[in-house]
Structure formats: C-alpha cells, structure tokens
Design a protein around this motif. Structure first.
Motif, PDB file in Angstrom:
ATOM      1  N   HIS A 101       0.862  -1.184   0.000  1.00  0.00           N
ATOM      2  CA  HIS A 101       0.000   0.000   0.000  1.00  0.00           C
ATOM      3  C   HIS A 101       0.896   1.232   0.000  1.00  0.00           C
ATOM      4  O   HIS A 101       1.595   1.498   0.974  1.00  0.00           O
ATOM      5  CB  HIS A 101      -0.936   0.036   1.202  1.00  0.00           C
ATOM      6  CG  HIS A 101      -1.952   1.142   1.118  1.00  0.00           C
ATOM      7  ND1 HIS A 101      -2.828   1.391   2.130  1.00  0.00           N
ATOM      8  CD2 HIS A 101      -2.229   2.049   0.156  1.00  0.00           C
ATOM      9  CE1 HIS A 101      -3.602   2.423   1.794  1.00  0.00           C
ATOM     10  NE2 HIS A 101      -3.242   2.833   0.592  1.00  0.00           N
ATOM     11  N   HIS A 102       0.885   1.947  -1.108  1.00  0.00           N
ATOM     12  CA  HIS A 102       1.679   3.172  -1.274  1.00  0.00           C
ATOM     13  C   HIS A 102       0.709   4.344  -1.288  1.00  0.00           C
ATOM     14  O   HIS A 102      -0.236   4.357  -2.070  1.00  0.00           O
ATOM     15  CB  HIS A 102       2.472   3.094  -2.578  1.00  0.00           C
ATOM     16  CG  HIS A 102       3.317   4.282  -2.837  1.00  0.00           C
ATOM     17  ND1 HIS A 102       3.780   4.583  -4.098  1.00  0.00           N
ATOM     18  CD2 HIS A 102       3.796   5.256  -2.028  1.00  0.00           C
ATOM     19  CE1 HIS A 102       4.511   5.688  -4.042  1.00  0.00           C
ATOM     20  NE2 HIS A 102       4.520   6.115  -2.795  1.00  0.00           N
ATOM     21  N   GLN A 103       0.963   5.318  -0.405  1.00  0.00           N
ATOM     22  CA  GLN A 103       0.131   6.511  -0.310  1.00  0.00           C
ATOM     23  C   GLN A 103       0.991   7.756  -0.508  1.00  0.00           C
ATOM     24  O   GLN A 103       2.049   7.865   0.105  1.00  0.00           O
ATOM     25  CB  GLN A 103      -0.521   6.621   1.057  1.00  0.00           C
ATOM     26  CG  GLN A 103      -1.393   5.454   1.425  1.00  0.00           C
ATOM     27  CD  GLN A 103      -1.839   5.576   2.861  1.00  0.00           C
ATOM     28  OE1 GLN A 103      -2.702   6.373   3.167  1.00  0.00           O
ATOM     29  NE2 GLN A 103      -1.231   4.800   3.735  1.00  0.00           N
ATOM     30  N   MET A 104       0.518   8.673  -1.338  1.00  0.00           N
ATOM     31  CA  MET A 104       1.180   9.956  -1.527  1.00  0.00           C
ATOM     32  C   MET A 104       0.162  11.039  -1.198  1.00  0.00           C
ATOM     33  O   MET A 104      -0.805  11.227  -1.946  1.00  0.00           O
ATOM     34  CB  MET A 104       1.689  10.091  -2.968  1.00  0.00           C
ATOM     35  CG  MET A 104       2.798   9.111  -3.299  1.00  0.00           C
ATOM     36  SD  MET A 104       3.245   9.114  -5.048  1.00  0.00           S
ATOM     37  CE  MET A 104       1.900   8.135  -5.738  1.00  0.00           C
ATOM     38  N   ALA A 105       0.375  11.720  -0.074  1.00  0.00           N
ATOM     39  CA  ALA A 105      -0.556  12.746   0.399  1.00  0.00           C
ATOM     40  C   ALA A 105       0.004  14.131   0.106  1.00  0.00           C
ATOM     41  O   ALA A 105       1.159  14.425   0.424  1.00  0.00           O
ATOM     42  CB  ALA A 105      -0.813  12.576   1.892  1.00  0.00           C
ATOM     43  N   ILE A 106      -0.830  14.967  -0.486  1.00  0.00           N
ATOM     44  CA  ILE A 106      -0.468  16.312  -0.921  1.00  0.00           C
ATOM     45  C   ILE A 106      -1.311  17.312  -0.143  1.00  0.00           C
ATOM     46  O   ILE A 106      -2.542  17.211  -0.124  1.00  0.00           O
ATOM     47  CB  ILE A 106      -0.782  16.491  -2.431  1.00  0.00           C
ATOM     48  CG1 ILE A 106      -0.167  15.397  -3.289  1.00  0.00           C
ATOM     49  CG2 ILE A 106      -0.443  17.897  -2.891  1.00  0.00           C
ATOM     50  CD1 ILE A 106       1.297  15.452  -3.451  1.00  0.00           C
ATOM     51  N   SER A 107      -0.644  18.293   0.466  1.00  0.00           N
ATOM     52  CA  SER A 107      -1.352  19.395   1.125  1.00  0.00           C
ATOM     53  C   SER A 107      -0.475  20.638   1.063  1.00  0.00           C
ATOM     54  O   SER A 107       0.716  20.553   0.728  1.00  0.00           O
ATOM     55  CB  SER A 107      -1.695  19.038   2.577  1.00  0.00           C
ATOM     56  OG  SER A 107      -0.520  18.741   3.307  1.00  0.00           O
ATOM     57  N   ALA A 108      -1.066  21.786   1.382  1.00  0.00           N
ATOM     58  CA  ALA A 108      -0.281  23.019   1.420  1.00  0.00           C
ATOM     59  C   ALA A 108       0.705  22.923   2.585  1.00  0.00           C
ATOM     60  O   ALA A 108       0.375  22.398   3.644  1.00  0.00           O
ATOM     61  CB  ALA A 108      -1.198  24.224   1.598  1.00  0.00           C
ATOM     62  N   ALA A 109       1.914  23.418   2.359  1.00  0.00           N
ATOM     63  CA  ALA A 109       2.903  23.447   3.438  1.00  0.00           C
ATOM     64  C   ALA A 109       2.408  24.405   4.519  1.00  0.00           C
ATOM     65  O   ALA A 109       1.810  25.443   4.212  1.00  0.00           O
ATOM     66  CB  ALA A 109       4.260  23.892   2.902  1.00  0.00           C
ATOM     67  N   PRO A 110       2.624  24.068   5.783  1.00  0.00           N
ATOM     68  CA  PRO A 110       2.171  24.950   6.869  1.00  0.00           C
ATOM     69  C   PRO A 110       2.731  26.361   6.705  1.00  0.00           C
ATOM     70  O   PRO A 110       3.932  26.548   6.508  1.00  0.00           O
ATOM     71  CB  PRO A 110       2.735  24.289   8.129  1.00  0.00           C
ATOM     72  CG  PRO A 110       2.955  22.859   7.741  1.00  0.00           C
ATOM     73  CD  PRO A 110       3.298  22.873   6.276  1.00  0.00           C
ATOM     74  N   GLY A 111       1.827  27.348   6.737  1.00  0.00           N
ATOM     75  CA  GLY A 111       2.231  28.745   6.669  1.00  0.00           C
ATOM     76  C   GLY A 111       2.672  29.228   5.303  1.00  0.00           C
ATOM     77  O   GLY A 111       3.097  30.362   5.174  1.00  0.00           O
ATOM     78  N   ASP A 112       2.608  28.373   4.286  1.00  0.00           N
ATOM     79  CA  ASP A 112       3.102  28.774   2.965  1.00  0.00           C
ATOM     80  C   ASP A 112       2.295  28.062   1.886  1.00  0.00           C
ATOM     81  O   ASP A 112       2.611  26.937   1.523  1.00  0.00           O
ATOM     82  CB  ASP A 112       4.592  28.432   2.834  1.00  0.00           C
ATOM     83  CG  ASP A 112       5.206  28.946   1.540  1.00  0.00           C
ATOM     84  OD1 ASP A 112       4.461  29.408   0.653  1.00  0.00           O
ATOM     85  OD2 ASP A 112       6.429  28.870   1.410  1.00  0.00           O
ATOM     86  N   GLY A 113       1.263  28.719   1.372  1.00  0.00           N
ATOM     87  CA  GLY A 113       0.414  28.114   0.357  1.00  0.00           C
ATOM     88  C   GLY A 113       1.092  27.882  -0.974  1.00  0.00           C
ATOM     89  O   GLY A 113       0.569  27.196  -1.824  1.00  0.00           O
ATOM     90  N   GLY A 114       2.295  28.441  -1.170  1.00  0.00           N
ATOM     91  CA  GLY A 114       3.001  28.266  -2.428  1.00  0.00           C
ATOM     92  C   GLY A 114       3.864  27.020  -2.470  1.00  0.00           C
ATOM     93  O   GLY A 114       4.405  26.684  -3.519  1.00  0.00           O
ATOM     94  N   ARG A 115       4.008  26.349  -1.332  1.00  0.00           N
ATOM     95  CA  ARG A 115       4.814  25.128  -1.284  1.00  0.00           C
ATOM     96  C   ARG A 115       3.929  23.977  -0.824  1.00  0.00           C
ATOM     97  O   ARG A 115       2.808  24.166  -0.391  1.00  0.00           O
ATOM     98  CB  ARG A 115       6.011  25.306  -0.358  1.00  0.00           C
ATOM     99  CG  ARG A 115       6.935  26.385  -0.887  1.00  0.00           C
ATOM    100  CD  ARG A 115       8.273  26.536  -0.207  1.00  0.00           C
ATOM    101  NE  ARG A 115       8.330  26.213   1.186  1.00  0.00           N
ATOM    102  CZ  ARG A 115       9.431  25.752   1.794  1.00  0.00           C
ATOM    103  NH1 ARG A 115      10.542  25.564   1.115  1.00  0.00           N
ATOM    104  NH2 ARG A 115       9.435  25.496   3.074  1.00  0.00           N
ATOM    105  N   THR A 116       4.468  22.762  -0.935  1.00  0.00           N
ATOM    106  CA  THR A 116       3.671  21.556  -0.695  1.00  0.00           C
ATOM    107  C   THR A 116       4.275  20.694   0.395  1.00  0.00           C
ATOM    108  O   THR A 116       5.486  20.463   0.414  1.00  0.00           O
ATOM    109  CB  THR A 116       3.595  20.722  -1.998  1.00  0.00           C
ATOM    110  OG1 THR A 116       2.939  21.496  -2.991  1.00  0.00           O
ATOM    111  CG2 THR A 116       2.863  19.403  -1.791  1.00  0.00           C
TER     112      THR A 116
END
Length: 157
Positions: A101-116
């Motif tokens: 089971h391989h999971q890749m979770a993507i979200s905005a970096a804390p405090g910086d919406g331009g990074r992941t």
C-alpha cells in the motif's frame, strides 16, 4: 512495515498533485536505480488515470526485477489529496512482497500556500523477509525523496 517521507516541496500543491499522476515523473524519481517500462497497449499515458497499470521493472536498467501492478485511486478530503497504490509485485524477486500500500498525500505546506507538504508512505509485508525488504525500500525511498525535491520546482511551469 512502513517506510515514510515527509517533505516540503518547492512547488504548489496543484503542481505536486499533477506530478504524482505523471508516469514521466514516476520514471524520473525511480531512476536511475530502477527503470520502468509500461506493459500496457500504447505504453504510458501522459497522465495516470485511476485503475490498473502493469509495468516491468529493472534494477540499473539490466537486472530484471519482475512485473508490478500499479492500482491507483484518488482520495480527496478537506486540505489533503491522496493517491493510493494498492497493487503490488506480480513476478520476479519483488514477488516476496505479499502486501503493498503506497500513499502519496499532498497538502499546502504549513504557513506557505506556495509550497507543498508531501507525505509518501509505503507499507509492505513480506513474511519473515519483511525487515530486509523494508530496509531496501528505505534506501530507495531516501533516493526517491532527493529526486522529488530536486524536480519539484520545475513542476510549477
């Protein structure tokens, strides 16, 4: 056992989301240690759709590692999008892995919406060989993480 990466990538979450659906990115972050060839009619699509995709793996381009089923599904929740791969090895030396089971979770970096924030988790079971298989994947995951960080700035274009 589980292998994880928790990275901050220099790209937008939307760019990272598209990258994890790209066979070209998959091949780039797998190589040069592992080369991947599509076994599907017509080869790799430009973007992975959900569902099953069969590939042939080689270590360093020459040592056959067998075939693998990539079984993709997307999960979208508030603030995080996750790609799941619940396929696994079909033949060759990697067939010792019985659960994948391989999971890749993507979200905005804390405090910086331009990074992941990119959380990459692989959970495998291989019976008594699980600790050894996990150690091998741990090394591969570190190399993969370096490649992801190196390539991510180019995904914003």
């Amino acid at each position: 056992m589980r292998v994880t990466l928790d990275l901050i990538l220099d790209c937008s979450p939307d760019a990272a989301w598209e990258a994890v659906h790209s066979p070209a990115v998959f091949r780039a972050v797998s190589g040069p240690w592992t080369t991947v060839e599509s076994l599907e009619p017509g080869g790799f699509p430009s973007r992975w759709p959900g569902g099953d995709h069969r590939v042939k793996l080689r270590m360093l381009g020459v040592l056959p590692m067998g075939t693998q089923l990539i079984r993709l599904s997307d999960e979208v929740a508030p603030g995080v999008r996750t790609v799941h791969d619940t396929g696994g090895p079909l033949s060759g030396p990697m067939r010792t892995v019985r659960s994948w089971h391989h999971q890749m979770a993507i979200s905005a970096a804390p405090g910086d919406g331009g990074r992941t924030r990119f959380r990459d988790t692989l959970t495998v079971k291989a019976g008594v060989l699980t600790p050894f298989v996990t150690a091998g994947f741990w090394v591969f995951w570190q190399l993969r993480g370096r490649a992801l960080k190196r390539l991510a700035p180019g995904w914003n274009t």
